[in-house]
Enzyme design. Structure first.
Site, PDB file in Angstrom:
ATOM      1  N   ARG A 117      14.898  12.175 -80.999  1.00 60.54           N
ATOM      2  CA  ARG A 117      15.887  13.280 -80.998  1.00 60.54           C
ATOM      3  C   ARG A 117      17.166  12.951 -81.767  1.00 60.54           C
ATOM      4  NH1 ARG A 117      14.265  13.567 -75.535  1.00 60.54           N
ATOM      5  NH2 ARG A 117      12.721  15.199 -75.241  1.00 60.54           N
ATOM      6  N   LYS A 139      21.820  18.717 -94.687  1.00 64.18           N
ATOM      7  CA  LYS A 139      20.612  19.571 -94.623  1.00 64.18           C
ATOM      8  C   LYS A 139      19.421  18.662 -94.872  1.00 64.18           C
ATOM      9  CE  LYS A 139      21.613  24.325 -95.984  1.00 64.18           C
ATOM     10  NZ  LYS A 139      21.310  25.345 -96.996  1.00 64.18           N
ATOM     11  N   GLU A 181      22.178  21.818-110.776  1.00 61.52           N
ATOM     12  CA  GLU A 181      22.955  21.953-109.524  1.00 61.52           C
ATOM     13  C   GLU A 181      24.456  21.829-109.792  1.00 61.52           C
ATOM     14  OE1 GLU A 181      21.848  23.011-106.734  1.00 61.52           O
ATOM     15  OE2 GLU A 181      19.973  22.069-106.104  1.00 61.52           O
ATOM     16  N   LYS A 223      31.286  20.068-102.691  1.00 66.12           N
ATOM     17  CA  LYS A 223      30.324  20.302-101.609  1.00 66.12           C
ATOM     18  C   LYS A 223      30.940  19.941-100.263  1.00 66.12           C
ATOM     19  CE  LYS A 223      25.680  20.107-100.026  1.00 66.12           C
ATOM     20  NZ  LYS A 223      24.292  19.775-100.295  1.00 66.12           N
ATOM     21  N   GLU A 233      25.960  26.717 -92.019  1.00 64.77           N
ATOM     22  CA  GLU A 233      25.677  27.871 -92.871  1.00 64.77           C
ATOM     23  C   GLU A 233      25.757  29.203 -92.126  1.00 64.77           C
ATOM     24  OE1 GLU A 233      22.730  27.114 -96.006  1.00 64.77           O
ATOM     25  OE2 GLU A 233      22.151  29.205 -95.874  1.00 64.77           O
ATOM     26  N   ARG A 237      28.996  28.461 -96.542  1.00 69.71           N
ATOM     27  CA  ARG A 237      27.992  27.526 -97.081  1.00 69.71           C
ATOM     28  C   ARG A 237      26.835  28.266 -97.762  1.00 69.71           C
ATOM     29  NH1 ARG A 237      25.637  21.830 -94.530  1.00 69.71           N
ATOM     30  NH2 ARG A 237      24.412  21.367 -96.379  1.00 69.71           N
ATOM     31  N   ASN A 241      23.795  28.466-102.066  1.00 69.63           N
ATOM     32  CA  ASN A 241      22.449  28.914-102.445  1.00 69.63           C
ATOM     33  C   ASN A 241      22.448  29.729-103.730  1.00 69.63           C
ATOM     34  OD1 ASN A 241      21.158  27.793-100.170  1.00 69.63           O
ATOM     35  ND2 ASN A 241      21.975  29.450 -98.913  1.00 69.63           N
ATOM     36  N   HIS A 244      19.417  29.866-105.873  1.00 70.40           N
ATOM     37  CA  HIS A 244      18.335  29.218-105.132  1.00 70.40           C
ATOM     38  C   HIS A 244      17.259  30.164-104.624  1.00 70.40           C
ATOM     39  CE1 HIS A 244      20.706  25.639-105.503  1.00 70.40           C
ATOM     40  NE2 HIS A 244      19.826  24.935-104.821  1.00 70.40           N
ATOM     41  N   HIS A 248      13.855  28.861-105.630  1.00 69.74           N
ATOM     42  CA  HIS A 248      12.786  28.469-104.699  1.00 69.74           C
ATOM     43  C   HIS A 248      11.505  29.253-104.987  1.00 69.74           C
ATOM     44  CE1 HIS A 248      15.767  26.789-101.472  1.00 69.74           C
ATOM     45  NE2 HIS A 248      15.570  25.969-102.480  1.00 69.74           N
ATOM     46  N   HIS A 260      13.141  20.998-109.237  1.00 72.03           N
ATOM     47  CA  HIS A 260      14.066  21.826-108.457  1.00 72.03           C
ATOM     48  C   HIS A 260      15.289  22.255-109.287  1.00 72.03           C
ATOM     49  CE1 HIS A 260      16.215  23.386-105.020  1.00 72.03           C
ATOM     50  NE2 HIS A 260      17.242  22.626-105.324  1.00 72.03           N
TER      51      HIS A 260
HETATM   52  N1  NAD Z   1      19.601  18.714 -98.692  1.00 72.07           N
HETATM   53  C1  NAD Z   1      20.251  19.370 -99.608  1.00 72.07           C
HETATM   54  O1  NAD Z   1      21.375  19.816 -99.409  1.00 72.07           O
HETATM   55  C2  NAD Z   1      19.618  19.548-100.966  1.00 72.07           C
HETATM   56  C3  NAD Z   1      20.392  20.034-102.029  1.00 72.07           C
HETATM   57  C4  NAD Z   1      19.797  20.157-103.265  1.00 72.07           C
HETATM   58  C5  NAD Z   1      18.472  19.801-103.442  1.00 72.07           C
HETATM   59  N2  NAD Z   1      17.756  19.337-102.386  1.00 72.07           N
HETATM   60  C6  NAD Z   1      16.351  18.939-102.550  1.00 72.07           C
HETATM   61  O2  NAD Z   1      16.295  17.836-103.453  1.00 72.07           O
HETATM   62  C7  NAD Z   1      15.001  17.798-104.033  1.00 72.07           C
HETATM   63  C8  NAD Z   1      15.120  17.490-105.513  1.00 72.07           C
HETATM   64  O3  NAD Z   1      15.723  16.236-105.670  1.00 72.07           O
HETATM   65  P1  NAD Z   1      15.539  15.396-107.023  1.00 72.07           P
HETATM   66  O4  NAD Z   1      15.752  16.267-108.167  1.00 72.07           O
HETATM   67  O5  NAD Z   1      16.340  14.171-106.869  1.00 72.07           O
HETATM   68  O6  NAD Z   1      13.972  15.090-107.018  1.00 72.07           O
HETATM   69  P2  NAD Z   1      13.121  13.792-106.615  1.00 72.07           P
HETATM   70  O7  NAD Z   1      13.499  13.303-105.294  1.00 72.07           O
HETATM   71  O8  NAD Z   1      11.706  14.146-106.879  1.00 72.07           O
HETATM   72  O9  NAD Z   1      13.563  12.694-107.677  1.00 72.07           O
HETATM   73  C9  NAD Z   1      13.314  12.913-109.015  1.00 72.07           C
HETATM   74  C10 NAD Z   1      12.258  11.975-109.609  1.00 72.07           C
HETATM   75  O10 NAD Z   1      12.943  10.864-110.159  1.00 72.07           O
HETATM   76  C11 NAD Z   1      12.519   9.647-109.543  1.00 72.07           C
HETATM   77  N3  NAD Z   1      13.734   8.850-109.396  1.00 72.07           N
HETATM   78  C12 NAD Z   1      14.778   9.086-108.559  1.00 72.07           C
HETATM   79  N4  NAD Z   1      15.755   8.209-108.820  1.00 72.07           N
HETATM   80  C13 NAD Z   1      15.325   7.410-109.832  1.00 72.07           C
HETATM   81  C14 NAD Z   1      15.906   6.349-110.551  1.00 72.07           C
HETATM   82  N5  NAD Z   1      17.157   5.937-110.327  1.00 72.07           N
HETATM   83  N6  NAD Z   1      15.162   5.730-111.502  1.00 72.07           N
HETATM   84  C15 NAD Z   1      13.902   6.177-111.788  1.00 72.07           C
HETATM   85  N7  NAD Z   1      13.310   7.194-111.159  1.00 72.07           N
HETATM   86  C16 NAD Z   1      14.034   7.819-110.190  1.00 72.07           C
HETATM   87  C17 NAD Z   1      11.841  10.037-108.268  1.00 72.07           C
HETATM   88  O11 NAD Z   1      10.867   9.085-107.913  1.00 72.07           O
HETATM   89  C18 NAD Z   1      11.230  11.380-108.661  1.00 72.07           C
HETATM   90  O12 NAD Z   1      10.022  11.146-109.361  1.00 72.07           O
HETATM   91  C19 NAD Z   1      14.366  19.147-103.772  1.00 72.07           C
HETATM   92  O13 NAD Z   1      13.336  18.986-102.835  1.00 72.07           O
HETATM   93  C20 NAD Z   1      15.500  19.967-103.195  1.00 72.07           C
HETATM   94  O14 NAD Z   1      15.033  20.926-102.286  1.00 72.07           O
HETATM   95  C21 NAD Z   1      18.297  19.199-101.168  1.00 72.07           C
END
Ligand code: NAD
Length: 363
Positions: A117, A139, A181, A223, A233, A237, A241, A244, A248, A260
């Site tokens: 939890r 999030k 982003e 942020k 949210e 907040r 989006n 988004h 999405h 993304h």
């Molecule tokens: N929680 C939130 O507030 C929030 C906000 C925005 C996006 N997101 C989420 O984030 C995700 C996208 O994140 P992302 O774009 O980082 O994608 P990701 O996590 O897939 O990372 C991108 C790619 O790069 C690789 N990688 C990461 N760092 C690296 C590095 N330093 N060197 C070499 N390779 C590296 C990873 O293995 C992956 O293949 C989505 O699922 C999205 O929904 C969440």
């Protein structure tokens, strides 16, 4: 080293931005844990888990490596982390450390939110997108076959530790996706930041250290301010989006062929188009987004193999659809985002058509 703070009452935590190091020293004294579970994906683990292990001497350190990619942001990967926690007897006083992109940050956070939890976790984001957005704000979650991030929880980390040098190993396409982003913040409430991004686009693309430091700290600050005012949210907040709901849906219908950040970039163009179409903003707004998005090699047109109806169907499943009404974030101009309720599907379809290959003359 630069230190920012996210100040939610009772849950304040540092965001530490370093040019070269994983600055664990800053938070070591605040970690009372015996055991640490380093969670990463198959690309990032071989690059960065060893140096982090060295920083964590004195703790009992375990590792859990999940498959990379949006198709693996699911309950299976989440379960894998829970299994590792169970196998090594993690309890409420132990800590998880997410080392990776936004996917690792989101899944690890959700594992931390659900194990017993709620246990502590630390974000060590290594992609640009995770450093400017996903690691900050609490999030957490995974995707469901029916849509993005449909399963999740709000759970704030104990700290966010950013090491900008990790971007040197990030593939260029992933780096550019992160900029999607960053542009979003400009559209929400930071018109000067749009100008800064535009004026510094070459320095950013060349990964100039000062430009990256400014970019990352500015986005984390934007942020943090929004999350401080509305953690769960209920109000402002929702503006995060911007782009988004379209984004999405694009990820969903393309089976995550779009990254993304790429889908968000295209979603920003669609949000701008819709804002103009509904008379909220001048046509120049869409042109501004298109120009900057193109400068970072991001998509601004949807290929014709996805129909507007397909996209609309996926949008109907978005968490932001309320009682069947389309609720979207639109703009009255650059940096003037607002929540628009009850948007007619007919106009949304017009926008999708105008932002699709072959139909863009309509825009
Ligand atoms: N929680 C939130 O507030 C929030 C906000 C925005 C996006 N997101 C989420 O984030 C995700 C996208 O994140 P992302 O774009 O980082 O994608 P990701 O996590 O897939 O990372 C991108 C790619 O790069 C690789 N990688 C990461 N760092 C690296 C590095 N330093 N060197 C070499 N390779 C590296 C990873 O293995 C992956 O293949 C989505 O699922 C999205 O929904 C969440």
């Amino acid at each position: 080293m630069q230190k920012l703070s996210l100040d939610i009452p009772g849950k304040q935590y540092p965001i530490i931005i370093d040019q070269e190091a994983f600055n664990l020293a800053e938070i070591r004294s605040r970690l009372t844990a015996q055991k640490v579970m380093l969670v990463s994906d198959e690309h990032v683990a071989p690059l960065y888990l060893e140096p982090l292990r060295t920083e964590l001497d004195g703790f009992e350190v375990h590792e859990c490596v999940i498959a990379a990619g949006e198709n693996h942001k699911n309950t299976h990967s989440w379960q894998k982390i829970l299994n590792a926690l169970a196998a090594h007897g993690f309890n409420r006083s132990d800590v998880l450390v997410a080392v990776g992109g936004g996917i690792v940050c989101d899944i690890t956070g959700f594992a931390a939110a659900s194990w017993m939890r709620g246990v502590d976790f630390v974000q060590v984001p290594t992609s640009l997108l995770a450093q400017i957005d996903a690691s900050v704000g609490g999030k957490t979650g995974v995707n469901h076959a029916a849509g993005k991030n449909l399963i999740g929880a709000f759970h704030q980390p104990r700290a966010v530790l950013i090491n900008i040098a990790t971007l040197q190993t990030l593939p260029a396409r992933e780096f550019n996706a992160g900029i999607g982003e960053a542009i979003k913040y400009a559209g929400i409430n930071q018109p000067e930041f749009f100008t800064w991004l535009h004026d510094n686009r070459m320095a950013i693309k060349q990964q100039n250290k000062d430009a990256l430091q400014h970019l990352i700290s500015a986005c984390c600050r934007f942020k943090a301010e929004i999350v401080r005012d509305d953690e769960k949210e209920q109000g402002v907040r929702a503006l995060l989006n911007l782009g988004h709901t379209f984004g999405h849906a694009i990820e969903n219908v393309s089976d995550y062929r779009y990254l993304h950040g790429e889908a968000v970039a295209l979603g920003l163009v669609m949000a701008a188009d819709l804002s103009v179409r509904l008379g909220h903003a001048e046509p120049e707004l869409k042109a501004q987004f298109v120009e900057l998005i193109e400068a970072f090699d991001l998509p601004h047109l949807l290929p014709n193999n996805y129909s507007p109806e397909q996209l609309l169907n996926a949008m109907r499943l978005d968490k932001k659809v309320q009682s069947g009404q389309h609720r979207l974030i639109l703009m009255r101009g650059m940096g003037r985002a607002f929540v628009a309720n009850d948007i007619a599907e007919k106009v949304i379809i017009e926008t999708i058509r105008a932002c699709s290959e072959g139909d863009s003359h309509d825009s």
